[in-house]
Design an enzyme around this catalytic site. Structure first.
Site, PDB file in Angstrom:
ATOM      1  N   LEU A  18     -16.252  11.945  36.159  1.00 44.75           N
ATOM      2  CA  LEU A  18     -17.190  12.412  37.177  1.00 44.75           C
ATOM      3  C   LEU A  18     -18.500  11.628  37.147  1.00 44.75           C
ATOM      4  O   LEU A  18     -19.191  11.512  38.159  1.00 44.75           O
ATOM      5  CB  LEU A  18     -17.494  13.908  36.980  1.00 44.75           C
ATOM      6  CG  LEU A  18     -16.309  14.863  37.136  1.00 44.75           C
ATOM      7  CD1 LEU A  18     -16.747  16.289  36.809  1.00 44.75           C
ATOM      8  CD2 LEU A  18     -15.738  14.794  38.544  1.00 44.75           C
ATOM      9  N   GLN A  20     -21.239   9.013  34.197  1.00 47.85           N
ATOM     10  CA  GLN A  20     -21.499   8.576  32.830  1.00 47.85           C
ATOM     11  C   GLN A  20     -22.912   8.056  32.676  1.00 47.85           C
ATOM     12  O   GLN A  20     -23.562   7.641  33.633  1.00 47.85           O
ATOM     13  CB  GLN A  20     -20.502   7.503  32.409  1.00 47.85           C
ATOM     14  CG  GLN A  20     -20.618   6.176  33.144  1.00 47.85           C
ATOM     15  CD  GLN A  20     -19.564   5.191  32.685  1.00 47.85           C
ATOM     16  OE1 GLN A  20     -18.443   5.184  33.195  1.00 47.85           O
ATOM     17  NE2 GLN A  20     -19.915   4.370  31.715  1.00 47.85           N
ATOM     18  N   GLY A  21     -23.393   8.160  31.417  1.00 45.69           N
ATOM     19  CA  GLY A  21     -24.705   7.644  31.066  1.00 45.69           C
ATOM     20  C   GLY A  21     -24.565   6.747  29.853  1.00 45.69           C
ATOM     21  O   GLY A  21     -23.466   6.309  29.507  1.00 45.69           O
ATOM     22  N   LYS A  25     -20.144  10.683  28.730  1.00 42.87           N
ATOM     23  CA  LYS A  25     -19.355  10.627  29.958  1.00 42.87           C
ATOM     24  C   LYS A  25     -18.971  12.054  30.325  1.00 42.87           C
ATOM     25  O   LYS A  25     -18.744  12.889  29.446  1.00 42.87           O
ATOM     26  CB  LYS A  25     -18.098   9.779  29.751  1.00 42.87           C
ATOM     27  CG  LYS A  25     -18.382   8.301  29.500  1.00 42.87           C
ATOM     28  CD  LYS A  25     -17.084   7.513  29.332  1.00 42.87           C
ATOM     29  CE  LYS A  25     -17.376   6.033  29.101  1.00 42.87           C
ATOM     30  NZ  LYS A  25     -16.125   5.234  28.941  1.00 42.87           N
ATOM     31  N   LYS A  41     -18.582  17.273  29.080  1.00 45.22           N
ATOM     32  CA  LYS A  41     -19.418  16.124  28.722  1.00 45.22           C
ATOM     33  C   LYS A  41     -19.018  15.657  27.324  1.00 45.22           C
ATOM     34  O   LYS A  41     -19.030  16.449  26.376  1.00 45.22           O
ATOM     35  CB  LYS A  41     -20.900  16.489  28.757  1.00 45.22           C
ATOM     36  CG  LYS A  41     -21.818  15.322  28.398  1.00 45.22           C
ATOM     37  CD  LYS A  41     -23.260  15.573  28.807  1.00 45.22           C
ATOM     38  CE  LYS A  41     -23.985  16.467  27.859  1.00 45.22           C
ATOM     39  NZ  LYS A  41     -25.448  16.520  28.137  1.00 45.22           N
ATOM     40  N   ASP A 134     -37.698  17.845  33.155  1.00 43.44           N
ATOM     41  CA  ASP A 134     -37.106  16.734  33.915  1.00 43.44           C
ATOM     42  C   ASP A 134     -36.418  17.257  35.174  1.00 43.44           C
ATOM     43  O   ASP A 134     -35.291  16.882  35.491  1.00 43.44           O
ATOM     44  CB  ASP A 134     -36.120  15.949  33.050  1.00 43.44           C
ATOM     45  CG  ASP A 134     -35.762  14.592  33.653  1.00 43.44           C
ATOM     46  OD1 ASP A 134     -36.557  14.063  34.461  1.00 43.44           O
ATOM     47  OD2 ASP A 134     -34.691  14.057  33.328  1.00 43.44           O
TER      48      ASP A 134
END
Length: 439
Positions: A18, A20-21, A25, A41, A134
């Site tokens: 879906l 990712q960073g 993921k 996650k 954030d």
């Protein structure tokens, strides 16, 4: 490791990616037992340990357990292997709010609905001592019914993170959404900083673009510091006035959440049923509480413990095992068949005897604080009451600051003996305790 169609611990079937960073993921997944769709996650342990982000992951887990609200993404459970940590979360099928505003401004009624849900969820987080830090459209998800869900608590702070001046000092967030006082790096109130971010989000939803946007970052910061922005001509006077109150560069005069919720524009379209439902969300899961107060004693709002909470309260299932090091403060747990006001009365007597200051907070949370500086600062002890069943409660007592030896002495000499006549069991298996109350 390929995740498509892979079985995870014989509990979930992992599907498509879906998003990712850098360190994680997110995959679509389905529960093998119930068939429920979830998002998982997957965090790489080695990567986050190399850059020192393990404490941030621990904090994120703790915070997501605290903030259970209809407009916050729900954390179902956390699992781990030697190399990975898995967050099993509610699946928001509608995707990011960002994808909607990227196409242009939203209709006023739609923007108001999302803003109402955002403010109510942020208010709940603040009531639990959690500051997101954030908030932005990328971190606001939508479910299949177009209800907003706050996600990504990776940069969040807890009230206990405040320094001696009562302020937070870590500069974080996304530049275009961050409050002026955060940029100034002189300390800031997390709640007031979140309110500013909510104002920027409201502007973006109604305008289709940011109020503060410059290619030169320093010029953008200058405009944020002075709150230099213009409202489009299609903004109604009511909206303009509300935004000027929210995007006030002085945190001391910035509008509070209580006043935002009182604003005529905010309240438009809200039914009494919606307001009642939101009020109940402050007491998530405790609607079935059947405690009757005697002598008009006030009954505190309590949190129910679900299966995930109960498992994480067992010593054998301590969340610190996920990280191969202890991440929890020293704590003691007691079960009692007495109603909450009796437990609180006992704690008040203990505090009075010890000459400690006792502060009552929301949802059955109390804090003991010393008046003198110890070897490791002022001693602070948190006591929180949870409902296991309407007839059985769990009292969790833990040191939140100060010297462990001093805490141990107070626990053994005063707190434990002081609770003796109302406590049914200490450190007992909670499930066994619940079963006994039913038999």
């Amino acid at each position: 490791m390929a995740y498509g169609g892979t079985s995870l611990m014989e509990r979930y079937e992992l599907g498509r990616l879906l998003g990712q960073g850098t360190f994680a993921k997110v995959y679509y997944a389905r529960s093998i037992v119930t068939g429920q769709s979830v998002a998982i996650k997957v965090v790489d342990k080695d990567k986050i340990m190399k850059v020192g982000l393990m404490d941030q992951i621990k904090r994120e887990i703790s915070i997501m357990r605290l903030v259970r609200h209809p407009n916050v993404i729900l954390l179902h459970e956390v699992m781990a292997t030697k190399t990975k940590i898995y967050f099993v979360m509610e699946l928001a099928k509608g995707g990011e709010l960002f994808n909607k505003v990227a196409k242009g401004k939203l209709k006023e009624d739609v923007a108001r609905k999302y803003f109402q849900q955002l403010v109510n969820a942020v208010d709940f987080c603040h009531s639990r001592g959690v500051y997101h830090r954030d908030l932005k459209p990328e971190n606001l998800l939508l479910d299949e019914d177009e209800n907003l869900k706050i996600s990504d608590f990776g940069l969040s702070a807890l009230a206990e993170s405040k320094r001696g001046d009562g302020l937070l000092h870590t500069t974080c967030g996304t530049p275009a959404y961050v409050a002026p006082e955060v940029i100034n790096m002189k300390g800031y109130d997390g709640a007031k900083a979140d309110i500013w971010s909510c104002g920027v989000i409201l502007y973006v939803m109604l305008a289709g673009y940011l109020p503060f946007h410059e290619s030169n970052l320093m010029e953008m910061y200058r405009k944020i510091a002075k709150a230099e922005f213009r409202c489009p001509n299609w903004f109604q006077p009511e909206i303009r006035r509300l935004l000027l109150r929210i995007l006030d560069p002085c945190p001391d005069t910035r509008i509070t959440i209580a006043r935002i919720r009182d604003h005529p524009w905010f309240k438009r379209g809200m039914t009494s049923k919606y307001i009642d439902a939101n009020a109940k969300s402050k007491n998530v899961g405790s609607q079935n509480t059947s405690i009757v107060a005697e002598d008009k004693q006030e009954v505190p709002r309590l949190l129910n413990l679900n299966a995930f909470d109960l498992i994480s309260h067992y010593t054998g299932f301590d969340l610190s095992r996920l990280f191969e090091e202890s991440c929890l403060k020293k704590q003691h747990r007691f079960t009692s068949r007495k109603p909450p006001y009796v437990i609180i009365s006992k704690l008040e007597d203990i505090a009075k005897h010890l000459k400690l200051k006792l502060t009552k907070r929301d949802a059955g949370l109390l804090r003991f604080e010393g008046t003198k500086e110890g070897r490791k600062g002022i001693l602070s002890i948190d006591a929180e009451i949870f409902e296991l069943t309407p007839a059985l409660h769990l009292l969790e007592v833990k040191k939140s600051n100060g010297d462990t030896l001093e805490y141990d002495k107070i626990m053994n000499d005063c707190i434990r003996p002081g609770l003796q006549d109302i406590v049914w069991a200490e450190q007992n298996d909670i499930t066994t305790a619940k079963n006994r109350t039913r038999n």
